[in-house]
Write a protein that holds these residues in place. Structure first.
Motif: not given
Length: 178
Positions: A162, A168, A158
């Protein structure tokens, strides 16, 4: 792209454990959604981790633990001189090939955990200083350990994703559903 294994939620413990594991695997797989090989191999954060490397590492680690529980050698042998290769694509490896390998490993894990007579059955831990000496753990421990390990790396994925392009986990879930 397949986003989950057939871990059917049956309301039983094995089904629940396999479903949670499949959910965490999905987080890692979705992290590479829509990326080029170069983007997936890049390291846009302070970490040395790449998304391609996380996809590969998660599959190799899962295969290692299931092989150990079966009393078999892991499919890919690693030692101190090449452990870093679990976190990067080498040779002709691609994100697609590692995703496919991960699907094979996931199917084998599900088959194995559904086939053991009891989640209370045990196997020996590796002889490493961070494990108790002559330690044994249950198949339930194996499933929980795989969930923990995979979830940790899904979180890493994640952050890397990002950092790479601002997407996201929630955006990637929506993209995968299209």
């Amino acid at each position: 792209m397949v986003t989950h294994v057939s871990a059917e939620v049956r309301g039983d413990e094995r089904g629940a454990l396999l479903s949670f594991l499949a959910e965490q695997r999905g987080g890692i797989r979705r992290a590479v959604l829509g990326l080029t090989e170069e983007q997936a191999a890049s390291r846009p954060s302070a970490s040395e981790l790449s998304l391609a490397g996380l996809v590969k590492h998660a599959a190799e680690v899962e295969q290692y633990w299931v092989a150990r529980a079966k009393g078999e050698p892991p499919a890919i042998q690693r030692d101190q001189s090449n452990w870093h290769e679990t976190f990067q694509l080498v040779g002709d490896e691609t994100v697609a090939s590692q995703l496919a390998y991960g699907e094979e490993v996931a199917a084998e894990t599900e088959k194995f955990l559904r086939s053991v007579p009891s989640l209370d059955d045990t196997f020996a831990l590796p002889d490493q200083p961070w494990f108790p000496p002559k330690g044994r753990v249950s198949m339930r421990w194996l499933a929980l350990h795989l969930i923990r390990e995979t979830a940790r790396h899904a979180g890493h994925a994640d952050i890397v994703r990002e950092s790479l392009d601002g997407k996201t986990a929630f955006e990637l879930v929506a993209l995968a559903g299209k």
